[in-house]
Design an enzyme around this catalytic site. Structure first.
Site, PDB file in Angstrom:
ATOM      1  N   LYS A 214     -21.580 -20.298  -9.824  1.00 30.76           N
ATOM      2  CA  LYS A 214     -20.656 -20.205 -11.088  1.00 30.76           C
ATOM      3  C   LYS A 214     -19.397 -19.749 -10.827  1.00 30.76           C
ATOM      4  O   LYS A 214     -18.294 -20.313 -11.429  1.00 30.76           O
ATOM      5  CB  LYS A 214     -21.357 -19.410 -12.023  1.00 30.76           C
TER       6      LYS A 214
ATOM      7  N   TYR B  57       0.771  -1.238  -0.064  1.00 31.01           N
ATOM      8  CA  TYR B  57       0.012  -0.070   0.086  1.00 31.01           C
ATOM      9  C   TYR B  57       1.011   1.145   0.083  1.00 31.01           C
ATOM     10  O   TYR B  57       1.953   1.100  -0.627  1.00 31.01           O
ATOM     11  CB  TYR B  57      -0.849   0.045   1.261  1.00 31.01           C
TER      12      TYR B  57
END
Lengths: 390, 390
Positions: free
Chosen positions: B91, B36
């Site tokens: 899915k 970060y």
């Protein structure tokens, strides 16, 4: 190797800092029938009958979208949506690491306020919360406002509210040390963008009335020459004595300086004119409004920055993971002022008063206990303020 | 407990079948500086200079959006976006389990074609590919067409193309058994929705010219009374001898029946009129166009369905994970006909000809080796057809 080259190498090796994993094993007709067709039809039908069931049968309850158009990225400014993805993935890492929140970066390929709002409204059913990130002012205000009107899940612009919460936390602890009651303070907020506005509002929600906001031209006051609509609105509610003048003029006698503006704008000489036991939070990144050594030389007693290489880092990561954790846990409809103030107090109170020193007013960014205390405080404040749905 | 109640319990216990995890540890100032701020600025700037670098420094290369408006969900129809989330999560589980693809469900809360297209275009920078799911015809055709025109990442409507690919695979193997050259076949496709159209196109791409599509009124033929635009278009390119009549009339002498329509529409008597060694793929779910016992009684030799409790399950899961794996690996700009045909051959050829029987023409759905063969075939076809970017 410097941190920038090292980070580039690190990113190339990782090829992505987050990943979507399956929580179920699918390796047989039986397991497929449970997780997918035909069995999956049943939770679908239950959710169709009662949309709230989505919080039970899917991951919606723990999933937050991190949405950015890449217009106001860290110290980089408007680099566009795609280039902001490393930051958004980093944010998702922090959400998971410190809040156990499933956060998904969603870049929006438009700067049009209306289009951004419509896109977010369109994809909102997927998520339990929306975290707006690095969207430039004043568009961020309108986007957040419209989304809050239309959605009943938390919408939170971290650059505004996350910053405001950690600043309030730092201020609360600083005042324990210098022993000034917060309602007596004169506070200068330099920078009237996203963070500045939210800090001003949160300080006022906490009982601090003498808050003066400055932009490049000086203090916002009633009767000033027209600036933008947000600034006019802030001039109405801040600055109760209607002080006028530039930063060096209005900072005289101030107890607290909060910088969310640009590197180097505060001088040692200005700090010298502040009140006794002056507090300076110079949050601009990577170059603060004033470096701690200079502020100290000007007589400041307690100094905080956004940087990890100085004491008293005032870091958003102390706030947003625990805040979303708490909000998601009680299925909060919003993150309101009460929840933000409660989060600030939880951060501040995570350090016992006896342990506070001029150079230790904020807990370490990596302390998960702080996040859990924030989450608990947010859950309670959500319940007390009527925002909690469960 | 039946599968539906069991699945409900399973979903309640899991509270989400997918999860976002961090691929990096953040537990120190140093690791935070890499993943970060401030280090993250460097990959951002590199991507700003060269957008393709997003494929190196972020997870875009492996991330696919599963987008649905919930209008044509499995056997459930139009249940709305939120209620379709259990299917979309399922899915995503299959994408990860069989293709190691990071798939993210994105529900869109509108049925308006234009709005769906704009929403997807707006969030597209986040993703390496788009999988459209359970969007009703004819809107799915227009949405896919517009997205393909504007995006240079793969856009794939699995209900159309995934189904077409597994049907072609099954057909190729069936023909190895009955020893008919595929270009001589007379094929009836019953159902002219999303799947039917794509099957017809893919069979024609593979050299089968005598393809007759039927809807509820019978065969699509040139000169027919106007139906919808898609049907008119299909009538122009299929049915070379311009056969007219209802299903019982046109099925006479057919070698292959492919049903992507509704339960029970094919009778034993109709099967009896088909040619020698008739092949029946009755794909409607959960009730096929004809049950295998009946089809057998009518004289069909090779029978496939979409169901896992009968032999020869013709299941999309054999196709889409490997197809996206292959397409993502070579950063394909699209999933074109060549790649689809290659995928079908890879599925078919994963069973050696000696092992084929009337009741074993399709590989098991849980065989990851098949997926890897599909991915390899797709990578090669992408390169050969110019769709591969790396």
């Amino acid at each position: 190797m410097n941190i920038y080259d090292e980070s580039l190498k690190f990113h190339e090796e990782k090829r992505g800092k987050i990943e979507v994993v399956s929580r179920v094993e699918v390796n047989s007709v039986q397991s497929m029938s449970l997780a997918y067709t035909p069995g999956v039809a049943q939770p679908c039908l239950e959710i169709q009958k009662d949309p709230d069931k989505a919080y039970i049968y899917t991951r919606k309850w723990n999933t937050v979208a991190i949405i950015s158009d890449g217009t106001a990225v860290l110290g980089l400014g408007d680099i566009g949506p795609l280039a902001s993805l490393p930051v958004m993935e980093g944010k998702a890492v922090l959400f998971k690491t410190f809040g156990d929140v499933d956060a998904i970066p969603i870049l929006v390929d438009t700067k049009d306020t209306e289009e951004i709002v419509n896109t977010i409204l369109s994809i909102a059913p997927t998520f339990g919360g929306i975290n707006l990130e690095d969207i430039s002012a004043p568009r961020c205000f309108e986007i957040e406002k419209k989304l809050k009107e239309k959605l009943s899940i938390p919408v939170f612009h971290d650059d505004q509210h996350g910053t405001a919460i950690v600043v309030l936390a730092a201020l609360l602890n600083a005042m324990k040390i210098v022993k000034k009651p917060i309602h007596t303070l004169k506070v200068i907020i330099n920078g009237s963008g996203a963070a500045g506005n939210s800090i001003a509002k949160l300080l006022m929600s906490s009982g601090i009335s003498n808050v003066i906001m400055c932009d490049r031209k000086g203090a916002l006051y009633r009767g000033m020459e027209a600036r933008d609509a947000e600034k006019q609105a802030m001039a109405e509610v801040t600055n109760p004595y209607n002080a006028k003048g530039t930063l060096p003029e209005v900072i005289v006698g101030a107890d607290v300086f909060i910088g969310v503006s640009a590197g180097g704008v505060l001088t040692k000489e200005m700090v010298q004119t502040m009140g006794k036991d002056a507090v300076v939070f110079a949050m601009a990144n990577p170059t603060p409004e004033i470096f701690p050594e200079e502020a100290r030389a000007g007589g400041a007693r307690i100094i905080g920055t956004g940087r990890s290489d100085y004491p008293n880092q005032i870091n958003n990561v102390l706030a947003f993971p625990g805040i979303f954790r708490g909000a998601l846990d009680v299925r909060a409809s919003e993150i309101n002022e009460e929840m933000k103030v409660a989060a600030a107090y939880a951060i501040a109170n995570s350090i016992s008063e006896a342990d506070l020193t001029d150079e230790y007013i904020m807990p370490r960014a990596f302390d998960k206990n702080v996040q859990m205390q924030v989450a608990e405080a947010v859950r309670k404040a959500a319940a007390a303020s009527g925002a909690a749905k469960v």
